[in-house]
Design an enzyme around this catalytic site. Structure first.
Site, PDB file in Angstrom:
ATOM      1  CE  LYS A   1      18.211  12.874  32.700  1.00 23.24           C
ATOM      2  NZ  LYS A   1      18.241  12.140  33.976  1.00 23.24           N
TER       3      LYS A   1
ATOM      4  CG  ASP B   1      21.138  13.815  35.034  1.00 23.13           C
ATOM      5  OD1 ASP B   1      20.744  12.773  35.553  1.00 23.13           O
ATOM      6  OD2 ASP B   1      22.070  13.827  34.204  1.00 23.13           O
TER       7      ASP B   1
HETATM    8  P1  NDP Z   1      26.723  15.557  39.532  1.00 16.52           P
HETATM    9  O1  NDP Z   1      26.871  16.592  38.494  1.00 16.52           O
HETATM   10  O2  NDP Z   1      26.328  15.938  40.904  1.00 16.52           O
HETATM   11  O3  NDP Z   1      28.075  14.691  39.645  1.00 16.52           O
HETATM   12  C1  NDP Z   1      28.588  14.013  38.543  1.00 16.52           C
HETATM   13  C2  NDP Z   1      29.893  13.341  38.925  1.00 16.52           C
HETATM   14  O4  NDP Z   1      30.309  12.508  37.845  1.00 16.52           O
HETATM   15  C3  NDP Z   1      31.017  14.307  39.171  1.00 16.52           C
HETATM   16  O5  NDP Z   1      31.902  13.728  40.102  1.00 16.52           O
HETATM   17  C4  NDP Z   1      31.663  14.424  37.780  1.00 16.52           C
HETATM   18  O6  NDP Z   1      33.008  14.826  37.801  1.00 16.52           O
HETATM   19  C5  NDP Z   1      31.547  13.003  37.304  1.00 16.52           C
HETATM   20  N1  NDP Z   1      31.460  12.984  35.821  1.00 16.52           N
HETATM   21  C6  NDP Z   1      30.525  13.571  35.052  1.00 16.52           C
HETATM   22  N2  NDP Z   1      30.769  13.363  33.755  1.00 16.52           N
HETATM   23  C7  NDP Z   1      31.893  12.642  33.713  1.00 16.52           C
HETATM   24  C8  NDP Z   1      32.670  12.116  32.653  1.00 16.52           C
HETATM   25  N3  NDP Z   1      32.316  12.295  31.367  1.00 16.52           N
HETATM   26  N4  NDP Z   1      33.766  11.397  32.984  1.00 16.52           N
HETATM   27  C9  NDP Z   1      34.110  11.201  34.285  1.00 16.52           C
HETATM   28  N5  NDP Z   1      33.420  11.696  35.327  1.00 16.52           N
HETATM   29  C10 NDP Z   1      32.333  12.391  35.050  1.00 16.52           C
HETATM   30  O7  NDP Z   1      25.681  14.488  38.917  1.00 16.52           O
HETATM   31  P2  NDP Z   1      24.785  13.421  39.676  1.00 16.52           P
HETATM   32  O8  NDP Z   1      25.516  12.864  40.849  1.00 16.52           O
HETATM   33  O9  NDP Z   1      23.451  14.009  39.865  1.00 16.52           O
HETATM   34  O10 NDP Z   1      24.624  12.301  38.547  1.00 16.52           O
HETATM   35  C11 NDP Z   1      25.560  11.227  38.389  1.00 16.52           C
HETATM   36  C12 NDP Z   1      24.897  10.113  37.601  1.00 16.52           C
HETATM   37  O11 NDP Z   1      23.715   9.661  38.288  1.00 16.52           O
HETATM   38  C13 NDP Z   1      24.426  10.477  36.188  1.00 16.52           C
HETATM   39  O12 NDP Z   1      24.546   9.348  35.352  1.00 16.52           O
HETATM   40  C14 NDP Z   1      22.959  10.806  36.396  1.00 16.52           C
HETATM   41  O13 NDP Z   1      22.197  10.659  35.205  1.00 16.52           O
HETATM   42  C15 NDP Z   1      22.590   9.733  37.423  1.00 16.52           C
HETATM   43  N6  NDP Z   1      21.388   9.994  38.190  1.00 16.52           N
HETATM   44  C16 NDP Z   1      21.252  11.130  38.937  1.00 16.52           C
HETATM   45  C17 NDP Z   1      20.113  11.335  39.686  1.00 16.52           C
HETATM   46  C18 NDP Z   1      19.958  12.498  40.610  1.00 16.52           C
HETATM   47  O14 NDP Z   1      18.971  12.509  41.362  1.00 16.52           O
HETATM   48  N7  NDP Z   1      20.865  13.466  40.631  1.00 16.52           N
HETATM   49  C19 NDP Z   1      18.979  10.383  39.630  1.00 16.52           C
HETATM   50  C20 NDP Z   1      19.266   9.172  38.881  1.00 16.52           C
HETATM   51  C21 NDP Z   1      20.417   9.026  38.174  1.00 16.52           C
HETATM   52  P3  NDP Z   1      33.404  16.309  37.308  1.00 16.52           P
HETATM   53  O15 NDP Z   1      32.968  17.214  38.410  1.00 16.52           O
HETATM   54  O16 NDP Z   1      34.864  16.276  37.095  1.00 16.52           O
HETATM   55  O17 NDP Z   1      32.633  16.541  36.031  1.00 16.52           O
END
Ligand code: NDP
Length: 450
Positions: A124, A164
């Protein structure tokens, strides 16, 4: 050593890394019975070795913003374990990124990748760079500066990063372009690429779709399905968007989405043109979730700062899918989910539920799947993208989707059988940890002390 010895060992060696200790503790508690049954693995110190990154790279990233001012960020790559394949795992750009967060994510990734059955080790990386409010050119310059160092440490047979939080298709494009320029080679060094330059169909959808396929498997194992069920989803990024889409396709009703400012409740369900609006809002216009509520005249609630619980998790529903970030569901939230009728919690994010929250689910018979199992569809499809790159071929949407569904069913069944074999039937968390550990441990044992 018993569980408490392993725990003291981890705490002493990683004293200032709370997220890593949290992820390690969950695994240690699941794995100790396995080590008691397999003293050879304990003697070979497999668990202790898995708790130490094979390599941890930290570097300075200098770049120049639009005002001509020099900015300095920290970049990282944690190469955790390569026993079963090249390091594989995403890059996160978010101000909260630090060594502890990336070590927890890399550690979980090792187990997740093993569960997919594909030949991928775990890693990562990322940076404390905050993409919010940055111009398109600033994002590009940052990605190029980040890759100017990372390029030395990755390669299509060595370490293959993906996206991510904060790293989507746009950033992967800039990172790939920079790598190609620096190394003078066109190889599948990143996944999540665009279709015209080595990407795979279904990769953008894969984590969210895979999460919901996994949940459907959990429900089917009890003779039930998602049909007609109200589902709460948090987040509105890549994972949340496609979880919402698949819930709708399987006949469920996704009633919420959120970002770090607040959440919306749409009783009629987020679907069709409303879902397209959400995708455009978050992927292209990069706006806030409140605009969804303004557009479709539904409820919006700002998330109260410093509150002991998140009111989103008090919404009446049958299933909940936390898809935003780590530790977004605490014990009070878990109690609230239980009280509002939730019977299934599927983690889309990595470690979104605290250990205390997980205990509430297990104690109350709520079906709970850990992210390392239920969000593995993303990395599994990245593995399929790597296979297509190696072969120089592109599979159809239907082919990739069929493989994704088969992988999620296999992970589901593997978790259940490993849990049952170690006396914890129905415990997906124990099953995922045990099955992932046994696969990696077997490879490490065969390869000697390296
Ligand atoms: P994105 O950046 O596309 O979206 C993240 C979302 O989570 C946004 O809505 C963001 O809101 C919100 N968010 C992020 N940080 C915070 C915080 N500290 N408090 C509240 N809301 C928060 O990321 P992904 O959808 O790719 O990833 C989301 C999760 O899924 C993570 O845990 C990631 O590790 C996991 N994941 C992702 C994969 C992938 O293929 N993308 C694979 C496996 C797991 P805002 O815009 O306001 O920051």
């Amino acid at each position: 050593m018993n569980a408490s010895d392993y725990l003291s060992y981890v705490k002493q060696r990683n004293a200032h890394e709370p997220e890593f200790i949290q992820a390690a503790e969950e695994v240690i508690l699941s794995i100790t019975p396995v080590l008691e049954k397999n003293p050879d693995l304990a003697k070979l110190k497999i668990l202790e070795r898995m708790l130490e990154p094979e390599r941890l790279i930290s570097f300075r990233v200098n770049w120049v913003d639009d005002r001509g001012e020099i900015q300095i960020n920290r970049g990282y790559r944690v190469q955790m374990n390569s026993a079963i394949g090249p390091y594989k795992g995403g890059l996160r750009f978010h101000p909260s990124v630090n060594q502890s967060v990336l070590k927890f994510l890399a550690f979980e990734q090792v187990f997740k990748n093993a569960l997919t059955t594909l030949p991928m080790g775990g890693g990562k990386g990322g940076s404390d760079f905050d993409p919010k409010g940055k111009s398109e050119l600033e994002i590009m310059r940052f990605c190029q500066a980040f890759m100017s160092e990372l390029a030395r440490h990755i390669g299509h047979r060595l370490d293959v990063p993906a996206g991510d939080i904060g790293v989507g298709g746009r950033e992967i494009g800039y990172l790939f372009g920079a790598y190609k320029k620096i190394r003078n080679e066109f190889t599948g060094v990143l996944t999540g690429k665009g279709l015209a330059w080595g990407g795979s169909l279904i990769r953008p959808e894969a984590t969210g779709y895979g999460l919901i396929y996994f949940a459907e498997n959990m429900l089917q194992s009890k003779g039930d399905s998602l049909q007609g069920k109200r589902c709460i989803v948090s987040g509105s990024g890549n994972v949340a968007q496609f979880a919402i889409e698949k819930i709708d396709q399987l006949g469920g009703i996704a009633i919420s989405a959120s970002d770090s400012s607040g959440y919306v409740i749409d009783e009629a369900g987020i679907r069709g043109e409303k879902l397209e609006f959400l995708k455009d809002l978050k992927n292209n216009r990069r706006g806030r979730i409140k605009e969804y509520a303004d557009q479709f005249k539904c409820e919006y609630h700002a998330t109260p700062a410093g509150s002991a619980f998140n009111p989103l998790w008090k919404t009446r529903a049958a299933c909940a899918f936390p898809c935003a970030t780590q530790n977004e569901v605490n014990a009070t939230d878990a109690q609230n989910l239980h009280a509002s009728g939730v019977r299934l919690v599927g983690e889309g994010a990595n470690m979104p539920c605290t250990p205390e929250a997980i205990n509430v689910f297990l104690d109350n018979g709520i079906a709970y799947s850990p992210g390392k199992a239920s969000n593995a569809g993303g990395v599994a499809t990245s593995g399929l993208e790597m296979s297509q790159n190696y072969m120089g071929q592109s599979w159809t949407r239907e082919e990739v989707d069929a493989k994704l569904q088969a992988i999620m069913k296999n992970i589901h069944d593997t978790c259940l059988s490993a849990a049952a074999a170690y006396g914890q039937p129905g415990n997906y968390m124990a099953g995922a940890n045990i099955a992932g550990f046994l696969k990696v441990a077997g490879a490490m044992k065969a390869q000697g002390v390296v």
